[in-house]
Design an enzyme around this catalytic site. Structure first.
Site, PDB file in Angstrom:
ATOM      1  N   ASP A 143      42.410  39.460  46.513  1.00 13.87           N
ATOM      2  CA  ASP A 143      42.652  38.509  45.443  1.00 13.87           C
ATOM      3  C   ASP A 143      44.177  38.376  45.295  1.00 13.87           C
ATOM      4  O   ASP A 143      44.956  39.094  45.931  1.00 13.87           O
ATOM      5  CB  ASP A 143      41.977  38.960  44.140  1.00 13.87           C
ATOM      6  CG  ASP A 143      41.764  37.791  43.183  1.00 13.87           C
ATOM      7  OD1 ASP A 143      42.421  36.747  43.343  1.00 13.87           O
ATOM      8  OD2 ASP A 143      40.943  37.925  42.254  1.00 13.87           O
TER       9      ASP A 143
ATOM     10  N   GLU B 282      40.319  33.629  33.291  1.00  8.53           N
ATOM     11  CA  GLU B 282      40.547  35.054  33.575  1.00  8.53           C
ATOM     12  C   GLU B 282      40.872  35.834  32.294  1.00  8.53           C
ATOM     13  O   GLU B 282      40.287  35.574  31.243  1.00  8.53           O
ATOM     14  CB  GLU B 282      41.616  35.187  34.661  1.00  8.53           C
ATOM     15  CG  GLU B 282      41.191  34.438  35.946  1.00  8.53           C
ATOM     16  CD  GLU B 282      42.116  34.652  37.122  1.00  8.53           C
ATOM     17  OE1 GLU B 282      42.591  35.778  37.325  1.00  8.53           O
ATOM     18  OE2 GLU B 282      42.348  33.687  37.877  1.00  8.53           O
TER      19      GLU B 282
HETATM   20  C1  BGC Z   1      45.670  32.159  39.512  1.00 10.99           C
HETATM   21  C2  BGC Z   1      46.161  30.986  40.218  1.00 10.99           C
HETATM   22  C3  BGC Z   1      47.213  30.407  39.341  1.00 10.99           C
HETATM   23  C4  BGC Z   1      48.320  31.394  39.160  1.00 10.99           C
HETATM   24  C5  BGC Z   1      49.374  30.896  38.223  1.00 10.99           C
HETATM   25  C6  BGC Z   1      46.775  33.142  39.391  1.00 10.99           C
HETATM   26  O1  BGC Z   1      46.350  34.266  38.786  1.00 10.99           O
HETATM   27  O2  BGC Z   1      44.588  32.682  40.182  1.00 10.99           O
HETATM   28  O3  BGC Z   1      45.137  30.146  40.555  1.00 10.99           O
HETATM   29  O4  BGC Z   1      47.716  29.222  39.832  1.00 10.99           O
HETATM   30  O5  BGC Z   1      47.869  32.623  38.726  1.00 10.99           O
HETATM   31  O6  BGC Z   1      50.475  31.766  38.225  1.00 10.99           O
HETATM   32  C1  BGC Z   2      41.374  34.886  40.839  1.00  6.82           C
HETATM   33  C2  BGC Z   2      40.505  34.453  41.978  1.00  6.82           C
HETATM   34  C3  BGC Z   2      41.049  33.202  42.603  1.00  6.82           C
HETATM   35  C4  BGC Z   2      42.488  33.394  42.992  1.00  6.82           C
HETATM   36  C5  BGC Z   2      43.115  32.173  43.607  1.00  6.82           C
HETATM   37  C6  BGC Z   2      42.823  34.919  41.204  1.00  6.82           C
HETATM   38  O1  BGC Z   2      43.629  35.126  40.091  1.00  6.82           O
HETATM   39  O2  BGC Z   2      40.973  36.156  40.398  1.00  6.82           O
HETATM   40  O3  BGC Z   2      39.184  34.264  41.551  1.00  6.82           O
HETATM   41  O4  BGC Z   2      40.280  32.840  43.712  1.00  6.82           O
HETATM   42  O5  BGC Z   2      43.242  33.748  41.858  1.00  6.82           O
HETATM   43  O6  BGC Z   2      43.380  31.189  42.690  1.00  6.82           O
END
Ligand code: BGC
Ligand code: BGC
Length: 614
Positions: free
Chosen positions: A271, A468
């Site tokens: 991840d 999240e």
């Molecule tokens: C998310 C991404 C997001 C990014 C922003 C990550 O945790 O999964 O999809 O664009 O944080 O900083």
């Molecule tokens: C998330 C994932 C996601 C990735 C990419 C992470 O923060 O936990 O589910 O696929 O970001 O955006």
């Protein structure tokens, strides 16, 4: 039953072997590296031979039209293929199309998984996945970080809505249907997050899953078996720990269980910066993760550092070349398996530029999904269905707000507010189309309710978007996150969505709106827009009818259709609904599986249920 082992494709293996022979260590590590588009130019892909590029939530090229995506994907593809000087390995471009191709302007946005769980219709899940794949192809994309197979246990978790519910069998069945449909259209699937994310203690994102093996297997691992058997090509590892050990460094979970015992021969990916938390020393963290069995690394911004550090680990003998070769073989196998090597540049692929993004046909299916997902929790004196000729006052902060109705992972990571960025129909707009005498409350708050002018009120309440850990509901000790950085190191300490599951605490304006109207003598129908069940005893008590609409997505008219009796309520709670009080040990307001309908026959399954109305 553990999945059957996949068949070895001798031709693919021979091609992978040839490619591996031609690659040096730097090139191999490049294949294991996935960068975020904002941190990597096509030229970086060429120079470092990056294996994959992703868009984080909301990260889009140009004006975010499908054409912009195709152009970008062409550039990355061209850079990867080179001028015949390098090994010429096409890249995978991945993103989170978790409820439709939700990053792209104009896309069809489906209900989030929790709503599909309520609908309980595996065929519908397959159709949603097929449409998601087609809209991804329209934008020239390859790889979807979906479906999430988390089996949510505690609705305080901010990712509750990404789960199909708390029933492992339903998650298992939907996982298979989703993967077969998605990959059947040529998009690579990714089941996540391995393993046990839905069991995270107190619903804390990126937290601890504390369970004996038997329980982990039965509830959180078995739901992957059908998807694995259906040939899902990639698996993403969870930020969570299992019994104190981070999944990103868990050799048992990744290598011994997933790869060896279950025979998974595709690619395991990390991840977002998930390796970071294994050790303060980056090289050590990487070593632990590679040796645990991860193959591809989502290192969005730190990818250069990652490449150097992994190279150093190999040179020091801390990571074997055999492990590197195995990781790269799995990546190449995935690319061969999905047909990437046989495809022309994205803009010339079948389905790319089809213009199907957000088309009427797709929206019709999404609207059906909305209709099927709605759960009727209360309907006093058969106030519902409403009649199209009634004078309906529509109020509440989520009545005319596409952003709120779509939730997180829509156009942006944390989601949107208002009606300017998402194409679709708000719940109010749906009502307006079908009930000509419906009016939107002037101030939105129902202050203009008048029993002489309004037969009934529809009040749309609930949450605002989150994704999240930002959606966690935490209190007490859980507010302090031990060991520091959570949610990709973005924020520490993390300010959670709320400290209480009670909607009246978090969003008192909702209860106020309901009471303002009902106290004037206008009966109130409540529609709750939320990513999860919430403690709504007071709101239930103050309203005559109550519907859980989850996060319905872009087709708000589906809500209006069922409220107006153009279809019956079919949704059933995909997880138990908490009462007010202690979320862990408290009394439930409604059991899982609960849901009323208009037709008397549908009441059969709820006879004997003794629910208290607040
Ligand atoms: C998310 C991404 C997001 C990014 C922003 C990550 O945790 O999964 O999809 O664009 O944080 O900083
Ligand atoms: C998330 C994932 C996601 C990735 C990419 C992470 O923060 O936990 O589910 O696929 O970001 O955006």
């Amino acid at each position: 039953m553990p999945p059957k082992r996949p068949k070895v494709n001798a031709e693919h293996e021979a091609i992978a072997t040839k490619l591996l022979e031609r690659m040096n260590l730097r090139q191999k590590i490049g294949q294991m590296t996935m960068a975020e588009r904002l941190s990597a130019e096509p030229d970086d892909v060429r120079r470092y031979g990056l294996g994959a590029v992703l868009s984080g939530g909301g990260s889009h090229p140009g004006d975010n039209a499908p054409d912009d995506w195709v152009r970008m994907n062409d550039e990355f593809w061209q850079a990867a293929m080179g001028d015949g000087d390098g090994p010429g390995i096409p890249i995978l471009y991945g993103c989170d199309a978790v409820h439709g191709n939700n990053n792209v302007q104009g896309a069809t946005v489906f209900p989030h998984n929790i709503g599909l769980g309520a609908a309980g219709d595996a065929g519908l899940v397959a159709e949603a996945a097929r449409i998601t794949a087609r809209e991804m192809l329209d934008s020239g994309l390859d790889w979807n970080f979906a479906p999430t197979l988390a089996v949510v246990q505690d609705c305080r978790w901010g990712r509750t809505y990404e789960s199909f519910g708390n029933d492992p069998q339903r998650v298992a069945s939907f996982g298979r249907h989703y993967v077969e449909a998605l990959q059947g259209e040529g998009i690579v699937g990714c089941v996540k997050h391995w393993a046990g994310d839905g069991g995270t203690r107190n619903g804390m994102d990126q937290g601890e899953t504390t369970l004996p093996w038997e329980e982990l297997e039965r509830t959180h691992i078995a739901p992957y078996y059908p998807a694995l058997e259906a040939g899902v090509m990639t698996v993403m590892v969870s930020f969570n720990s299992w019994n104190g050990e981070k999944c990103h460094g868990h050799r048992f979970l990744v290598t011994e269980l997933l790869k060896e015992r279950l025979g998974f021969d595709g690619m395991v990916l990390s991840d977002w910066d998930g390796v970071n938390y294994l050790d303060e020393d980056y090289g050590t963290a990487i070593r632990l993760s590679v040796n645990a069995g991860l193959d591809m690394f989502m290192v969005p911004e730190r990818w250069r550092e990652f490449i150097d550090a992994l190279e150093a680990q190999v040179r020091l003998g801390h990571v074997s070349t055999a492990r590197i070769d195995n990781a790269v073989r799995r990546i190449l196998r995935t690319k061969l398996r999905c047909g990437l090597f046989d495809r022309p540049r994205p803009s010339r692929r079948l389905g790319t530029g089809s213009g199907c993004t957000g088309c009427a046909e797709h929206r019709t299916v999404a609207r059906r999904a909305v209709r099927e997902s709605l759960v009727l929790l209360k309907n006093e004196r058969n106030l519902l269905p409403l009649k199209p000729e009634q004078r309906i006052l529509v109020a509440g902060k989520n009545a005319h707000n596409l952003g709120h109705q779509c939730g997180g992972w829509t156009r942006s990571w944390q989601g949107e507010t208002g009606n300017d960025t998402i194409a679709g129909t708000s719940i109010w707009e749906g009502m307006r189309e079908l009930a000509p005498n419906a009016r939107l409350s002037a101030g939105g708050d129902g202050g203009d309710a008048d029993p002489n002018e309004h037969d009934v009120a529809l009040v749309v309440i609930g949450e605002r978007p989150y994704a999240e850990g930002f959606g966690d509901i935490r209190s007490g000790d859980d507010l302090v996150v031990e060991g520091g950085s959570m949610v990709n190191g973005l924020m520490n300490p993390l300010e959670p969505y709320a400290r209480s599951l009670e909607l009246a605490e978090t969003h008192p304006e909702d209860l106020a709106c309901i009471r303002r109207i009902s106290e004037k003598g206008v009966p109130v129908v409540v529609v709750l827009v939320s990513g999860r069940p919430l403690a709504v005893g007071r709101e239930l008590a103050a309203s005559a009818a109550f519907v859980a609409a989850w996060l319905p997505g872009s087709e708000g008219r589906g809500v209006a259709e069922v409220l107006l009796g153009m279809g019956d309520f079919q949704g059933r709670l995909p997880l138990p609904w908490p009462g007010d009080g202690d979320p862990a040990g408290g009394e439930m307001q409604f059991p899982g599986g609960f849901g009323l309908s208009y037709s008397p026959a549908a009441f059969d399954n709820v006879v004997g249920l003794n629910y208290k109305a607040g």
